[in-house]
Design a protein around this motif. Sequence first.
Motif, PDB file in Angstrom:
ATOM      1  N   SER A 259      -8.039  -0.487  25.584  1.00  0.00           N
ATOM      2  CA  SER A 259      -7.189  -0.355  24.409  1.00  0.00           C
ATOM      3  C   SER A 259      -7.449   0.973  23.724  1.00  0.00           C
ATOM      4  N   VAL A 260      -6.450   1.392  22.907  1.00  0.00           N
ATOM      5  CA  VAL A 260      -6.516   2.661  22.185  1.00  0.00           C
ATOM      6  C   VAL A 260      -6.124   2.410  20.742  1.00  0.00           C
ATOM      7  N   LEU A 261      -6.822   3.055  19.803  1.00  0.00           N
ATOM      8  CA  LEU A 261      -6.499   2.978  18.384  1.00  0.00           C
ATOM      9  C   LEU A 261      -6.097   4.369  17.906  1.00  0.00           C
ATOM     10  N   LEU A 262      -4.879   4.463  17.341  1.00  0.00           N
ATOM     11  CA  LEU A 262      -4.370   5.702  16.769  1.00  0.00           C
ATOM     12  C   LEU A 262      -4.385   5.536  15.259  1.00  0.00           C
ATOM     13  N   ALA A 263      -5.267   6.287  14.570  1.00  0.00           N
ATOM     14  CA  ALA A 263      -5.599   5.965  13.182  1.00  0.00           C
ATOM     15  C   ALA A 263      -5.002   6.904  12.151  1.00  0.00           C
ATOM     16  N   GLY A 264      -4.138   7.842  12.530  1.00  0.00           N
ATOM     17  CA  GLY A 264      -3.515   8.710  11.552  1.00  0.00           C
ATOM     18  C   GLY A 264      -4.532   9.491  10.750  1.00  0.00           C
ATOM     19  N   ASP A 265      -4.337   9.513   9.403  1.00  0.00           N
ATOM     20  CA  ASP A 265      -5.234  10.255   8.515  1.00  0.00           C
ATOM     21  C   ASP A 265      -5.924   9.340   7.494  1.00  0.00           C
ATOM     22  N   ILE A 266      -6.101   8.073   7.841  1.00  0.00           N
ATOM     23  CA  ILE A 266      -6.700   7.164   6.857  1.00  0.00           C
ATOM     24  C   ILE A 266      -8.095   7.643   6.478  1.00  0.00           C
ATOM     25  N   GLU A 267      -8.462   7.388   5.200  1.00  0.00           N
ATOM     26  CA  GLU A 267      -9.773   7.762   4.698  1.00  0.00           C
ATOM     27  C   GLU A 267     -10.555   6.497   4.338  1.00  0.00           C
ATOM     28  N   ARG A 268     -11.686   6.660   3.666  1.00  0.00           N
ATOM     29  CA  ARG A 268     -12.637   5.554   3.514  1.00  0.00           C
ATOM     30  C   ARG A 268     -12.017   4.311   2.871  1.00  0.00           C
ATOM     31  N   ALA A 269     -11.203   4.488   1.809  1.00  0.00           N
ATOM     32  CA  ALA A 269     -10.631   3.321   1.128  1.00  0.00           C
ATOM     33  C   ALA A 269      -9.732   2.533   2.069  1.00  0.00           C
ATOM     34  N   ALA A 270      -8.857   3.228   2.803  1.00  0.00           N
ATOM     35  CA  ALA A 270      -7.976   2.547   3.743  1.00  0.00           C
ATOM     36  C   ALA A 270      -8.762   1.951   4.907  1.00  0.00           C
ATOM     37  N   GLU A 271      -9.835   2.621   5.308  1.00  0.00           N
ATOM     38  CA  GLU A 271     -10.660   2.080   6.390  1.00  0.00           C
ATOM     39  C   GLU A 271     -11.245   0.718   6.002  1.00  0.00           C
ATOM     40  N   ARG A 272     -11.686   0.614   4.750  1.00  0.00           N
ATOM     41  CA  ARG A 272     -12.263  -0.663   4.311  1.00  0.00           C
ATOM     42  C   ARG A 272     -11.206  -1.764   4.302  1.00  0.00           C
ATOM     43  N   ARG A 273      -9.999  -1.440   3.830  1.00  0.00           N
ATOM     44  CA  ARG A 273      -8.934  -2.444   3.822  1.00  0.00           C
ATOM     45  C   ARG A 273      -8.547  -2.820   5.247  1.00  0.00           C
ATOM     46  N   LEU A 274      -8.526  -1.827   6.129  1.00  0.00           N
ATOM     47  CA  LEU A 274      -8.160  -2.085   7.521  1.00  0.00           C
ATOM     48  C   LEU A 274      -9.167  -3.015   8.186  1.00  0.00           C
ATOM     49  N   LEU A 275     -10.428  -2.832   7.900  1.00  0.00           N
ATOM     50  CA  LEU A 275     -11.459  -3.698   8.473  1.00  0.00           C
ATOM     51  C   LEU A 275     -11.269  -5.145   8.040  1.00  0.00           C
TER      52      LEU A 275
ATOM     53  N   GLU B   7       0.803  -1.219   0.000  1.00  0.00           N
ATOM     54  CA  GLU B   7       0.000   0.000   0.000  1.00  0.00           C
ATOM     55  C   GLU B   7       0.839   1.273   0.000  1.00  0.00           C
ATOM     56  N   LEU B   8       2.117   1.161   0.337  1.00  0.00           N
ATOM     57  CA  LEU B   8       2.946   2.355   0.420  1.00  0.00           C
ATOM     58  C   LEU B   8       3.065   3.053  -0.928  1.00  0.00           C
ATOM     59  N   ASP B   9       3.144   2.277  -2.008  1.00  0.00           N
ATOM     60  CA  ASP B   9       3.324   2.868  -3.335  1.00  0.00           C
ATOM     61  C   ASP B   9       2.011   3.142  -4.050  1.00  0.00           C
ATOM     62  N   THR B  10       0.931   2.510  -3.607  1.00  0.00           N
ATOM     63  CA  THR B  10      -0.341   2.628  -4.339  1.00  0.00           C
ATOM     64  C   THR B  10      -1.346   3.526  -3.653  1.00  0.00           C
ATOM     65  N   SER B  11      -1.103   3.881  -2.415  1.00  0.00           N
ATOM     66  CA  SER B  11      -2.072   4.694  -1.667  1.00  0.00           C
ATOM     67  C   SER B  11      -1.593   6.125  -1.537  1.00  0.00           C
ATOM     68  N   SER B  12      -2.525   7.010  -1.252  1.00  0.00           N
ATOM     69  CA  SER B  12      -2.178   8.401  -0.965  1.00  0.00           C
ATOM     70  C   SER B  12      -1.458   8.482   0.371  1.00  0.00           C
ATOM     71  N   ASP B  13      -0.866   9.662   0.642  1.00  0.00           N
ATOM     72  CA  ASP B  13      -0.190   9.844   1.929  1.00  0.00           C
ATOM     73  C   ASP B  13      -1.132   9.545   3.087  1.00  0.00           C
ATOM     74  N   ASN B  14      -2.347  10.062   3.004  1.00  0.00           N
ATOM     75  CA  ASN B  14      -3.306   9.843   4.089  1.00  0.00           C
ATOM     76  C   ASN B  14      -3.612   8.356   4.259  1.00  0.00           C
ATOM     77  N   ASP B  15      -3.897   7.670   3.156  1.00  0.00           N
ATOM     78  CA  ASP B  15      -4.289   6.269   3.243  1.00  0.00           C
ATOM     79  C   ASP B  15      -3.131   5.339   3.568  1.00  0.00           C
ATOM     80  N   SER B  16      -1.905   5.826   3.489  1.00  0.00           N
ATOM     81  CA  SER B  16      -0.758   5.007   3.897  1.00  0.00           C
ATOM     82  C   SER B  16      -0.322   5.329   5.323  1.00  0.00           C
ATOM     83  N   SER B  17      -1.172   6.014   6.071  1.00  0.00           N
ATOM     84  CA  SER B  17      -0.850   6.349   7.468  1.00  0.00           C
ATOM     85  C   SER B  17      -0.606   5.091   8.289  1.00  0.00           C
ATOM     86  N   CYS B  18       0.312   5.226   9.226  1.00  0.00           N
ATOM     87  CA  CYS B  18       0.625   4.136  10.143  1.00  0.00           C
ATOM     88  C   CYS B  18      -0.444   4.107  11.243  1.00  0.00           C
TER      89      CYS B  18
END
Length: 781
Positions: free
Chosen positions: A667-683, A646-657
């Motif tokens: 527990s705590v989740l730190l989600a950076g700047d991910i947007e809808r596309a990355a959210e779906r992959r993360l799920l 995903e580092l080369d194919t995603s935007s800066d926001n969607d490649s957030s750590c």
Amino acid sequence: MPLAIFAFAAGVWAAQYQAQLPSYPWLAVLPGGLTVTCVLALQWYKSGVARANLFRALILAIALTAGFAWSSWRAVWRLADALPRAVEMRDVELTGIVAELPEPGEQGVRFVFQVERASAAVPERVLLSWYAAERGEGAAPALRPGERWRFTARLKRPHGLANPELFDYEAALLERGIRATGSVRASPAPVRIDEFVVRPATLVHRLRDAIRARFHTALPGADYVGVLVALAVGDQRGIPDQQWTVFRNTGISHLISISGMHVSMIGLLVGWLAGKAWRRSQRRMLRVPAMKVAAASGLAAAAVYSVLAGMGIPTQRSLIMIAVVAVAILGGRAPSRGIVLALALLCVLLFDPWAVLAAGFWLSFGAVAILMFLLGGRVRAEKGWRAAVAGQLGITLAMIPGLVVLFNAFSLVSPLANALAIPLVSFVITPLTLLAIVLPFTGLLELAHWFFGVLMVALEWLSALSFAMWSQAAPPGVLAAVALVGVGWLMLPRGTPARAAGALAVLPMLAWVPERPPYGAFRMTVLDVGQGTAVHVRTARHELIYDTGPAYRQGGDAGMRVLIPYLGAAGVRRIDRLVVSHDDLDHSGGLASLLAAGAVSEVMANFDLPEPSDRRPQPPRRPCLAGDSWSWDGVDFRILHPDERELDTSSDNDSSCVLRISAPGGSVLLAGDIERAAERRLLVQAGESLRSTVVVVPHHGSKSSSGEPLVAGVAARAAIHSAGYLNQFHHPHPGVLQRWSAAGATNWRTDEQGAILVDVGVRGVEITSWRDVARRYWYGS
């Protein structure tokens, strides 16, 4: 009388730390109550020790109450000059005068504007930023004090970053009488109506501006021209942060401004010259004694210099003390040192009750009180070099508790640095600088600059020593009070029983370390850094930083302004791991400053680190990729996103750590700047492991993030939105707030509540905000 004045000061101080001001009826009742109490006290005061002591106690109580009432009344009056919330972030046409010295910067200029007319209800004094980009030009707009302008501005109520133990910008604005901030709009085109509006204040500031401009013209691009300007007109804003670091590390910051010492020196010098000249005429001596002429001349010179300096607290204090002594001499009296200091204290607080909120107030009056105590002598006063050495060592020791409370640090090389700097700055550099104001000889400035350059060689060497600064966490008030009593006992006259034991009372404060979370728990602080993200996570023995906040448009970054001071106050000496979610400036803007501080063991980031400016070796960097995990002190850390593809194919926001931290209690989740596309992959990738008690919501609450599937998948009980106050992106979006709330999460916002403090203990999660913990009456006003 001095005790009553000190009680008045205590009342002023108590009022400034109220969470809510008394109502108008209470403020109306207090003066009447004081009058009745005073009359009764006078009736009771007949004779006898008990009655006399009762009378003194009543006087102190009256003074304390008077200080509280005066401070509260002034605060209510000033807060009434507020910007209505309906006017915030609306275009308002303003006509007024540039009131003080403008502050030019790389992207524009900031200035205080005295409003004369406006198209809506606005405060009398506002702080405006006029950015070059707003005018469509490459250079910052040129403004001078006293100019009358008409333009359109967009205003907001005073608001600063609110973080544990850090500078309170809202209090500073309140003290200056600035009740709104904002920016000048490019359209319609601003119009300068008058070149110069003649008023006493504008005359002074125009003169200061002319002196500053002449210094910069005479020394274009010089390294220390900002220091010479500070010594001449009290404007310290041209001194780079790197130089301030050297001054703080060596303990000479008090010299790099027009301090009380400089004002006193000018007054004494002019007074001595005037008295010497007056003595040359016997006839004049018979008419007016030379001592009275010297007193009047010295006071006049000190007043002119103080006004030229902008009348800061140390300058006010010194001028008032000189005035008290001069008036006493003119009246044929000799006031004691204690009365002089007390009267100066009273006058400063009558004029500016918010002075007690400034570190300079305590340092200024504290240093003078210590010098009076040390050099006054119980049998005879010290003189010459013995007085200088005793005074410097005494101040260095006695100020340790105050410096630790105010700055969480003090300089160990201060005595040596001041031994070099005080004579050179006070008797060589400052006189040359002041002569350059009167005499148009560039050589005077060049000579002063050369001498300061020589001094800086020694100061930079001292500052670079590994032991130059003692830094520690902010201590509890009880330990600071014990340390203060200890240094007071240590400075008692020789022969005092167990005098050296006073030093032992300081040790608990210096040895104190903050309580850390127990094994299997952690504490998280989502810092208030404006429009950006910076998070500190502390376990029983480790420290982690997630993101470093933004770079600020007006200059500086969150690393220098927030993270480094906060970590010092929290007692963090080293960051075990620094995780930077992605390379956007609102998340990595403070990275260079944090790395330059040299206290980072390892960096996790998916981009190259900035090159260090001082050839300092960079900490090792490792990629931040899904699947990486580690455990500290019973707390588990796991990277959930991104994977290497995903580092080369995603935007800066969607490649957030994306980092998840879990412990038995939550527990705590730190989600950076991910947007809808990355959210779906993360799920898909994380599944059930995405569920967390607390979430720092992605992309500051942008409507392009926090989709319903993610909100349901995380199932958080608390959603933290890290965003700037009235930011241009309108984060967090109302729909996002509603979405998290509908899913059962409580919304927390750094823009409204300041830093968010999360304690994940063994048995559960507790959350609070800094604006609730340290509430002040000016918050939100």
